[in-house]
Design an enzyme around this catalytic site. Sequence first.
Site: not given
Length: 326
Positions: A117, A141, A145
Amino acid sequence: MTWLITGGAGYIGAHVVRAMTQAGERAVVYDDLSTGIAERVPEGVPLVVGSTLDGERLARVLAAHAVTGVVHLAARKQVGESVERPLHYYRENVEGLRVLLEAVTAARVPSFVFSSSAAVYGMPDVDLVTEDTPCLPMSPYGETKLAGEWLVRATGRATGLSTACLRYFNVAGAASPELADVGAFNLIPMIFERLTRNAPPRLFGDDYPTPDGTCVRDYIHVVDLAEAHVAAARALRASPGRDLTVNIGRGEGVSVREMIDLVNAVTGHDRPPTVTPRRPGDPARVVASADRIAAELGWQAEHDVQDMIRSAWEGWVRLHPEAARP
Ligand SMILES: NC(=O)c1ccc[n+]([C@@H]2O[C@H](COP(=O)([O-])OP(=O)(O)OC[C@H]3O[C@@H](n4cnc5c(N)ncnc54)[C@H](O)[C@@H]3O)[C@@H](O)[C@H]2O)c1
């Protein structure tokens, strides 16, 4: 060649399954249905319900379907929730990936494509974000990633697994109304949600150092994104030992204000926005350089922002018929 597509019952995963099968590849979906929808998996594609934390089940599936490549999309993806539940995010996104890689390497599966991402970059202070822009994620988050990329690349170096880390920018649109995103966590569905409630769309700050003062992002149609997975999967198959990390965006910035104007125009609404306070951690501008993926995979986006809004709106109206009021 058979591809195991984890998270294939999700919004993006279902589009990847569609693109892979249309390109003549065999696919098997592996999904715990925590946010996925079984009906998104097309007829003829096996769906195995299971978690990436379940190594034994994964090993059985890889063997039973003679899997020769994995596209790993299964993950939790909400930035705000990751701040509240970091342990859950690390478990699902990092531990789930580690267990999957263990099964993949034990089964000697040669190719692995990983959904990363733009969140790995955090608040990049550059006009165009290249793959060499420093990665400084701002949320758990984004950290999961980035840690996932490290895990994938380290495994590739140690075992010869061919790997691709695909850093998606802002994904929108749908191939058909049934495959549309059902959540309202991204800007376009958030604007739809406000219009449906007859409320003004929100700008989340209009004093950023951008031309119109609102945040600028790079939007990519999910159909183009899915095609990039086909290109990456084929490139890995053609060159064993490959180690690819690429941005997937259009290289074009759209501001929040411009997006609200476009949504009003495409949907036939006419609702001016309201200015609300900035959201913490929102970078002013995040726009991809899409040069590397063009050079490495010969891929480039074909759909524009209007296509994204139009197709997303058809999916939205299917679930919220009252939205098509004007
Ligand atoms: N949507 C975006 O804008 C965006 C942007 C950048 C990256 N991504 C990444 O793309 C991937 C897919 O996102 P999406 O938007 O389709 O989300 P989604 O929630 O629609 O899909 C995720 C899928 O994974 C499944 N899943 C989650 N955890 C699992 C686990 N431990 N084991 C098995 N299945 C599990 C869910 O049931 C769901 O079907 C994610 O990895 C996400 O981080 C998405």
